[in-house]
Design a protein around this motif. Structure first.
Motif, PDB file in Angstrom:
ATOM      1  N   LEU A 258       0.860  -1.190   0.000  1.00 58.75           N
ATOM      2  CA  LEU A 258       0.000   0.000   0.000  1.00 58.75           C
ATOM      3  C   LEU A 258       0.892   1.235   0.000  1.00 58.75           C
ATOM      4  N   LEU A 259       0.586   2.153  -0.880  1.00 59.95           N
ATOM      5  CA  LEU A 259       1.280   3.435  -0.930  1.00 59.95           C
ATOM      6  C   LEU A 259       0.278   4.522  -0.583  1.00 59.95           C
ATOM      7  N   SER A 260       0.535   5.238   0.504  1.00 58.38           N
ATOM      8  CA  SER A 260      -0.330   6.333   0.937  1.00 58.38           C
ATOM      9  C   SER A 260       0.339   7.648   0.578  1.00 58.38           C
ATOM     10  N   VAL A 261      -0.283   8.417  -0.308  1.00 63.70           N
ATOM     11  CA  VAL A 261       0.315   9.621  -0.882  1.00 63.70           C
ATOM     12  C   VAL A 261      -0.369  10.854  -0.318  1.00 63.70           C
ATOM     13  N   ARG A 262       0.409  11.765   0.238  1.00 61.28           N
ATOM     14  CA  ARG A 262      -0.094  13.072   0.676  1.00 61.28           C
ATOM     15  C   ARG A 262       0.118  14.074  -0.463  1.00 61.28           C
ATOM     16  N   PHE A 263      -0.932  14.765  -0.829  1.00 59.34           N
ATOM     17  CA  PHE A 263      -0.841  15.646  -1.996  1.00 59.34           C
ATOM     18  C   PHE A 263      -1.122  17.087  -1.622  1.00 59.34           C
ATOM     19  N   ALA A 264      -0.652  17.982  -2.479  1.00 63.09           N
ATOM     20  CA  ALA A 264      -0.815  19.421  -2.303  1.00 63.09           C
ATOM     21  C   ALA A 264      -1.795  19.954  -3.342  1.00 63.09           C
ATOM     22  N   PRO A 265      -2.276  21.190  -3.184  1.00 58.55           N
ATOM     23  CA  PRO A 265      -3.111  21.793  -4.225  1.00 58.55           C
ATOM     24  C   PRO A 265      -2.378  21.808  -5.558  1.00 58.55           C
ATOM     25  N   GLY A 266      -3.086  21.439  -6.614  1.00 59.16           N
ATOM     26  CA  GLY A 266      -2.484  21.348  -7.930  1.00 59.16           C
ATOM     27  C   GLY A 266      -2.136  19.939  -8.345  1.00 59.16           C
ATOM     28  N   PHE A 267      -2.246  18.988  -7.432  1.00 57.10           N
ATOM     29  CA  PHE A 267      -1.987  17.591  -7.776  1.00 57.10           C
ATOM     30  C   PHE A 267      -3.086  17.066  -8.696  1.00 57.10           C
ATOM     31  N   SER A 268      -2.707  16.304  -9.719  1.00 63.19           N
ATOM     32  CA  SER A 268      -3.648  15.734 -10.679  1.00 63.19           C
ATOM     33  C   SER A 268      -3.594  14.211 -10.572  1.00 63.19           C
ATOM     34  N   LEU A 269      -4.703  13.624 -10.180  1.00 63.78           N
ATOM     35  CA  LEU A 269      -4.762  12.172 -10.069  1.00 63.78           C
ATOM     36  C   LEU A 269      -4.617  11.512 -11.429  1.00 63.78           C
ATOM     37  N   LEU A 270      -5.246  12.082 -12.446  1.00 67.66           N
ATOM     38  CA  LEU A 270      -5.169  11.498 -13.787  1.00 67.66           C
ATOM     39  C   LEU A 270      -3.742  11.535 -14.322  1.00 67.66           C
ATOM     40  N   SER A 271      -3.047  12.653 -14.118  1.00 62.13           N
ATOM     41  CA  SER A 271      -1.661  12.767 -14.598  1.00 62.13           C
ATOM     42  C   SER A 271      -0.763  11.778 -13.861  1.00 62.13           C
ATOM     43  N   TYR A 272      -0.967  11.642 -12.571  1.00 61.94           N
ATOM     44  CA  TYR A 272      -0.130  10.715 -11.813  1.00 61.94           C
ATOM     45  C   TYR A 272      -0.413   9.269 -12.210  1.00 61.94           C
ATOM     46  N   ARG A 273      -1.677   8.948 -12.466  1.00 62.19           N
ATOM     47  CA  ARG A 273      -2.015   7.592 -12.916  1.00 62.19           C
ATOM     48  C   ARG A 273      -1.336   7.287 -14.257  1.00 62.19           C
ATOM     49  N   ARG A 274      -1.360   8.246 -15.156  1.00 63.93           N
ATOM     50  CA  ARG A 274      -0.713   8.041 -16.453  1.00 63.93           C
ATOM     51  C   ARG A 274       0.801   7.915 -16.297  1.00 63.93           C
ATOM     52  N   ARG A 275       1.372   8.657 -15.373  1.00 58.55           N
ATOM     53  CA  ARG A 275       2.814   8.573 -15.142  1.00 58.55           C
ATOM     54  C   ARG A 275       3.183   7.184 -14.631  1.00 58.55           C
ATOM     55  N   VAL A 276       2.443   6.670 -13.670  1.00 62.15           N
ATOM     56  CA  VAL A 276       2.721   5.336 -13.132  1.00 62.15           C
ATOM     57  C   VAL A 276       2.560   4.284 -14.220  1.00 62.15           C
ATOM     58  N   GLN A 277       1.529   4.449 -15.067  1.00 68.31           N
ATOM     59  CA  GLN A 277       1.316   3.485 -16.144  1.00 68.31           C
ATOM     60  C   GLN A 277       2.490   3.502 -17.127  1.00 68.31           C
ATOM     61  N   ARG A 278       2.945   4.698 -17.489  1.00 72.07           N
ATOM     62  CA  ARG A 278       3.977   4.824 -18.522  1.00 72.07           C
ATOM     63  C   ARG A 278       5.356   4.424 -18.005  1.00 72.07           C
ATOM     64  N   LEU A 279       5.706   4.826 -16.801  1.00 67.99           N
ATOM     65  CA  LEU A 279       7.060   4.620 -16.304  1.00 67.99           C
ATOM     66  C   LEU A 279       7.271   3.289 -15.590  1.00 67.99           C
ATOM     67  N   PHE A 280       6.202   2.699 -15.070  1.00 69.29           N
ATOM     68  CA  PHE A 280       6.380   1.525 -14.226  1.00 69.29           C
ATOM     69  C   PHE A 280       5.572   0.311 -14.698  1.00 69.29           C
ATOM     70  N   LEU A 281       4.275   0.473 -14.910  1.00 66.26           N
ATOM     71  CA  LEU A 281       3.449  -0.692 -15.233  1.00 66.26           C
ATOM     72  C   LEU A 281       3.759  -1.275 -16.604  1.00 66.26           C
ATOM     73  N   GLU A 282       4.345  -0.498 -17.493  1.00 61.90           N
ATOM     74  CA  GLU A 282       4.693  -1.009 -18.815  1.00 61.90           C
ATOM     75  C   GLU A 282       6.037  -1.735 -18.840  1.00 61.90           C
ATOM     76  N   ARG A 283       6.717  -1.795 -17.716  1.00 62.79           N
ATOM     77  CA  ARG A 283       7.954  -2.552 -17.649  1.00 62.79           C
ATOM     78  C   ARG A 283       7.653  -4.051 -17.686  1.00 62.79           C
ATOM     79  N   PRO A 284       8.479  -4.834 -18.348  1.00 63.57           N
ATOM     80  CA  PRO A 284       8.228  -6.287 -18.418  1.00 63.57           C
ATOM     81  C   PRO A 284       8.214  -6.953 -17.048  1.00 63.57           C
ATOM     82  N   GLU A 285       9.058  -6.492 -16.121  1.00 63.24           N
ATOM     83  CA  GLU A 285       9.119  -7.153 -14.820  1.00 63.24           C
ATOM     84  C   GLU A 285       7.867  -6.946 -13.978  1.00 63.24           C
TER      85      GLU A 285
END
Length: 478
Positions: A258-285
């Protein structure tokens, strides 16, 4: 004609602001679906067909039957060219005939998380790219989700709810290819024969087209129906991890991270989800990893440390599962934690914490943004205090003087020499009466621990009297 680029960007921005998902109902009551029949096959020309319960049945093609029994209330939705006839030509492989009964679908409940699938776009639903994993409470439609019942299908669903004043609210509802986003249009359909056959139960269905305007997402609060949601979930009896985790909104313990993230004003959930998908979930491992990401209400830190009087702010909960003991999920969570530590400021993340089911311990990342925010508010507080003090002094304000109460005088003590105990008490101390049992050391020599080297010591100390004795087996010293 191609759409203008600025219009296309506007659509993307609006989609990112709504932060809604598309939840599609999985079961159907189609005639051609063999799982809807007690025989496991679609009836043929020699079979006797029975519909014992009311409902809506979609028929796509023409069928030959020997006999058909219909319920007092219900409907058959016939596609173009569909229908029934009796005594047609012989069908190869039909057999000698059977009693084919259509299964009763009244038990299918709206708040059953196993009966829904989620996707980010309608195209993902059509192409089968679902891939959105959610905790149980978020697997059923949330208030800002778009509900989709597949086109060219019929269904029957019980919408009974435990909260919301007897009303189940969503953003929109699509039935047979028609989308209802206005309450008046939906109410008109629910009052029709098809609406009554497809929706039943003790709660009304309503639509509220306003989406989530917060870029950080909105909380999917289905907690009022947690009993209904978890009532049909079968949790595994045993898990292959040392310390199973229970994500917020989930009905069962899981192995993972479980990762619990504290966010500030201006945080975008959609942008962060896309970042995790692109940088991490698309890795073969990490191909076998499933990840759920959502905003949860008032979640305390994973460390459990929350100052008294402090409010637990909403957080972004990231659930990472790998289908095993959670070691691969933990590795991904630590990669996400390192990413927060390195790029938290630019992502609008104040910090994050990791909890792992492997028992190897968690971790935390303060994030550069957290340090900057803390330093900023610390300096701001000092400046405000200093400026406030200068302004008050220029206006002639002085702190009120407080008169300290006088203490009663104590009698003088002679310091020329230390007084003896007899002098302090005003005479010799009365020792009481003599006890021949305990005042004679040789009277009971056979009892150990009373006299001699093991005698209980009693010592006078500055705080008071302290008692100590050697522990003996068989005694419980409280």
């Amino acid at each position: 004609m191609l759409p203008r680029p600025d219009v296309f960007l506007l659509v993307l921005c609006l989609f990112g602001a709504t932060q809604a998902l598309y939840k599609q109902w999985i079961p159907d009551t189609n005639y051609e679906n063999r799982s809807n029949w007690n025989t496991g096959v679609v009836p043929c020309g020699r079979d006797r067909v029975a519909f014992p319960a009311p409902g809506s049945v979609y028929v796509e093609t023409a069928h030959s039957v020997q006999e058909m029994i219909l319920p007092p209330d219900g409907e058959l939705l016939l596609h173009a060219g569909a229908g029934f006839y009796v005594g047609g030509a012989e069908e190869p492989g039909c057999g000698s005939g059977a009693e084919a009964t259509f299964r009763d679908s009244d038990a299918l409940r709206w708040f059953d998380p196993a009966l829904w699938r989620a996707a980010l776009t309608p195209d993902d639903l059509e192409t089968g790219r679902h891939g959105v994993f959610s905790v149980h409470e978020e697997s059923v439609p949330c208030e800002r989700d778009d509900v989709v019942f597949r086109a060219a299908t019929s269904f029957r669903v019980d919408t009974s709810s435990s909260g919301g004043g007897g009303v189940v609210t969503v953003r929109s509802v699509s039935v047979l290819g028609e989308t209802f986003s206005r309450q008046a249009d939906l109410a008109r359909y629910l009052g029709s024969a098809s609406g009554r056959a497809q929706f039943h139960g003790g709660s009304a269905l309503a639509v509220e087209p306003s989406g989530c305007a917060d870029a950080a997402g909105c909380v999917c609060d289905n907690s009022a129906n947690r009993g209904r949601i978890c009532g049909g979930v079968a949790c595994p009896p045993a898990l292959p991890c040392r310390r199973p985790l229970r994500p917020a909104g989930h009905c069962c313990d899981v192995c993972g991270a479980l990762l619990s993230v504290r966010f500030a004003p201006g945080f975008s959930l959609l942008s962060y989800r896309r970042r995790v998908q692109r940088l991490f979930l698309e890795r073969p491992e990490y191909g076998a990893v499933r990840l759920a990401m959502s905003r949860v209400p008032g979640a305390p830190p994973l460390t459990g440390l929350l100052l008294r009087g402090a409010a637990a702010d909403d957080r972004i909960q990231v659930v990472v599962l790998d289908g095993g003991a959670g070691l691969l999920a933990e590795a991904l969570a630590r990669d996400l934690l390192a990413d927060v530590d390195a790029h938290g400021a630019e992502l609008g993340i104040l910090g994050a914490e990791v909890g792992a089911s492997s028992g190897n311990g968690g971790g935390a990342a303060g994030g550069l943004a957290g340090a900057l925010v803390g330093a900023f508010f610390g300096v701001l507080l000092l400046v405000l205090v200093g400026v406030g003090g200068v302004v008050l002094r220029r206006r002639g304000w002085r702190p009120p003087s407080v008169a300290m109460p006088t203490m009663p005088s104590m009698p003088a003590m002679p310091w020329s020499r230390r007084a003896t105990v007899d002098e302090a008490l005003g005479g010799p101390m009365d020792a009481g009466f003599e006890n021949p049992m305990f005042d004679t050391p040789g009277l009971m020599p056979a009892v150990p621990g009373i006299y001699g080297a093991e005698m209980t010591p009693i010592s006078m100390t500055t705080p008071g009297v302290s008692l100590s004795w050697p522990q003996k087996s068989g005694w419980n010293v409280g």
